[in-house]
Motif scaffolding. Structure first.
Motif, PDB file in Angstrom:
ATOM      1  N   ARG A  88     -35.721  22.794  -1.281  1.00  0.00           N
ATOM      2  CA  ARG A  88     -36.698  23.494  -0.454  1.00  0.00           C
ATOM      3  C   ARG A  88     -36.205  24.840   0.062  1.00  0.00           C
ATOM      4  O   ARG A  88     -37.010  25.734   0.347  1.00  0.00           O
ATOM      5  N   HIS A 143     -29.237  21.311  12.241  1.00  0.00           N
ATOM      6  CA  HIS A 143     -29.872  22.345  11.416  1.00  0.00           C
ATOM      7  C   HIS A 143     -28.958  22.767  10.268  1.00  0.00           C
ATOM      8  O   HIS A 143     -29.397  22.879   9.118  1.00  0.00           O
ATOM      9  N   LEU A 172     -28.647  20.067   7.524  1.00  0.00           N
ATOM     10  CA  LEU A 172     -29.904  19.889   6.801  1.00  0.00           C
ATOM     11  C   LEU A 172     -30.203  21.079   5.896  1.00  0.00           C
ATOM     12  O   LEU A 172     -30.621  20.906   4.744  1.00  0.00           O
ATOM     13  N   TYR A 180     -30.469  21.133   1.743  1.00  0.00           N
ATOM     14  CA  TYR A 180     -31.675  21.549   1.021  1.00  0.00           C
ATOM     15  C   TYR A 180     -31.524  22.890   0.327  1.00  0.00           C
ATOM     16  O   TYR A 180     -32.513  23.512  -0.054  1.00  0.00           O
ATOM     17  N   ILE A 240     -31.978  15.643  14.403  1.00  0.00           N
ATOM     18  CA  ILE A 240     -32.513  15.818  13.051  1.00  0.00           C
ATOM     19  C   ILE A 240     -34.032  15.902  13.055  1.00  0.00           C
ATOM     20  O   ILE A 240     -34.639  16.553  12.197  1.00  0.00           O
ATOM     21  N   GLU A 241     -34.676  15.275  14.033  1.00  0.00           N
ATOM     22  CA  GLU A 241     -36.136  15.311  14.098  1.00  0.00           C
ATOM     23  C   GLU A 241     -36.643  16.716  14.424  1.00  0.00           C
ATOM     24  O   GLU A 241     -37.733  17.110  13.992  1.00  0.00           O
ATOM     25  N   TYR A 262     -35.871  19.065  11.119  1.00  0.00           N
ATOM     26  CA  TYR A 262     -36.824  18.957  10.013  1.00  0.00           C
ATOM     27  C   TYR A 262     -38.036  19.865  10.224  1.00  0.00           C
ATOM     28  O   TYR A 262     -38.612  20.388   9.261  1.00  0.00           O
ATOM     29  N   LEU A 305     -36.846  23.214   9.243  1.00  0.00           N
ATOM     30  CA  LEU A 305     -36.737  23.265   7.787  1.00  0.00           C
ATOM     31  C   LEU A 305     -38.073  23.646   7.164  1.00  0.00           C
ATOM     32  O   LEU A 305     -38.141  24.504   6.274  1.00  0.00           O
ATOM     33  N   PHE A 306     -39.141  23.022   7.620  1.00  0.00           N
ATOM     34  CA  PHE A 306     -40.479  23.360   7.121  1.00  0.00           C
ATOM     35  C   PHE A 306     -40.796  24.829   7.371  1.00  0.00           C
ATOM     36  O   PHE A 306     -41.274  25.544   6.481  1.00  0.00           O
ATOM     37  N   SER A 312     -38.904  27.195   5.114  1.00  0.00           N
ATOM     38  CA  SER A 312     -39.220  27.077   3.690  1.00  0.00           C
ATOM     39  C   SER A 312     -40.506  27.816   3.345  1.00  0.00           C
ATOM     40  O   SER A 312     -41.293  28.185   4.224  1.00  0.00           O
TER      41      SER A 312
END
Length: 247
Positions: A3, A22, A25, A29, A216-217, A220, A223-224, A227
């Motif tokens: 991603r 962060h 992750l 990715y 991590i929640e 993510y 991350l979105f 991306s």
């Protein structure tokens, strides 16, 4: 394809806690990540554990000269920066306005607000050269409303500032293929929070999900936003608060 493959990211406050989540992750990715923090030992160990796709730079986000040095190193190692996660922040002590020391106020504002400003000011030119970019500013539910448990006026003011800076930058660069969004966590299980509070019913009562988030929640969501999946998302406020601000 991963991603974040082909992206170069700077993540501030990346040595521990939310920032470290962060970093791990984003590398997982496909991003090449520049970790910055004042915690040199922790940051170096993290970068070493991630191999060639991560480097660490000791960095005080309140220094504009420091930001310029970080960008120069990032571009030298990995190329133009296309992702910036302004994560570094401090809370300060609990105090009412009348008891809040001005030096403490300035310190919190300097890290939480000035650090975000300097980050965007420094990194946006690299993104313009790359022809694209995504900035994720980590604010707080306290940057949307005065949330239960907010430590002091400096923290709340600094996080509202981050929210406003995000929207301004998003509008200024919307036609230049640079997106700017903010993420607003509620309580997160990190070392800056007293672990006793994680399971305290009084602390959890304002949160419908009755728990703190895992780092991590939150990562993510970033991350979105980092991306290309979020290519039509800018000036948005993403709440990661277990429903706290729905009340």
């Amino acid at each position: 394809m991963k991603r974040l493959e082909g992206k170069v990211a700077i993540i501030t406050g990346g040595a521990r806690g939310l920032g470290q989540a962060h970093v791990r992750l984003f590398v997982e990715y496909g991003a090449k990540v520049v970790i910055t923090d004042v915690l040199e030992e922790d940051g170096t160990a993290l970068a070493d554990s991630l191999g060639e796709n991560a480097i660490f730079i000791k960095h005080d986000v309140t220094s504009e000269a420091g930001w310029k040095s970080v960008l120069e190193t990032a571009e030298k190692h990995f190329g133009y920066v296309t992702v910036l996660v302004n994560n570094a922040g401090i809370a300060g002590g609990f105090a009412n306005i009348a008891e809040l020391d001005y030096n403490e106020y300035k310190k919190v504002m300097s890290v939480n607000s000035d650090g975000v400003f300097f980050g965007m000011k420094t990194v946006i030119p690299s993104m313009l050269k790359a022809g694209k970019g995504s900035i994720v500013n980590i604010s707080s539910v306290s940057g949307l409303q005065v949330a239960p448990g907010s430590p002091n006026a400096a923290y709340v003011g600094s996080k509202f500032s981050v929210t406003g800076l995000t929207k301004m930058a998003a509008l200024e660069y919307a036609t230049r293929n640079i997106r700017v969004n903010s993420v607003h966590p509620g309580g997160v299980r990190t070392s800056i929070v007293d672990p006793v509070l994680f399971d305290d019913p009084k602390i959890l009562e304002p949160t419908p999900m009755r728990r703190f988030a895992e780092p991590i929640e939150v990562a993510y969501v970033s991350l979105f936003l980092a991306s290309d999946e979020s290519s039509y998302v800018t000036a948005a406020e993403y709440k990661v608060d277990g429903g706290m601000t729905a009340k």
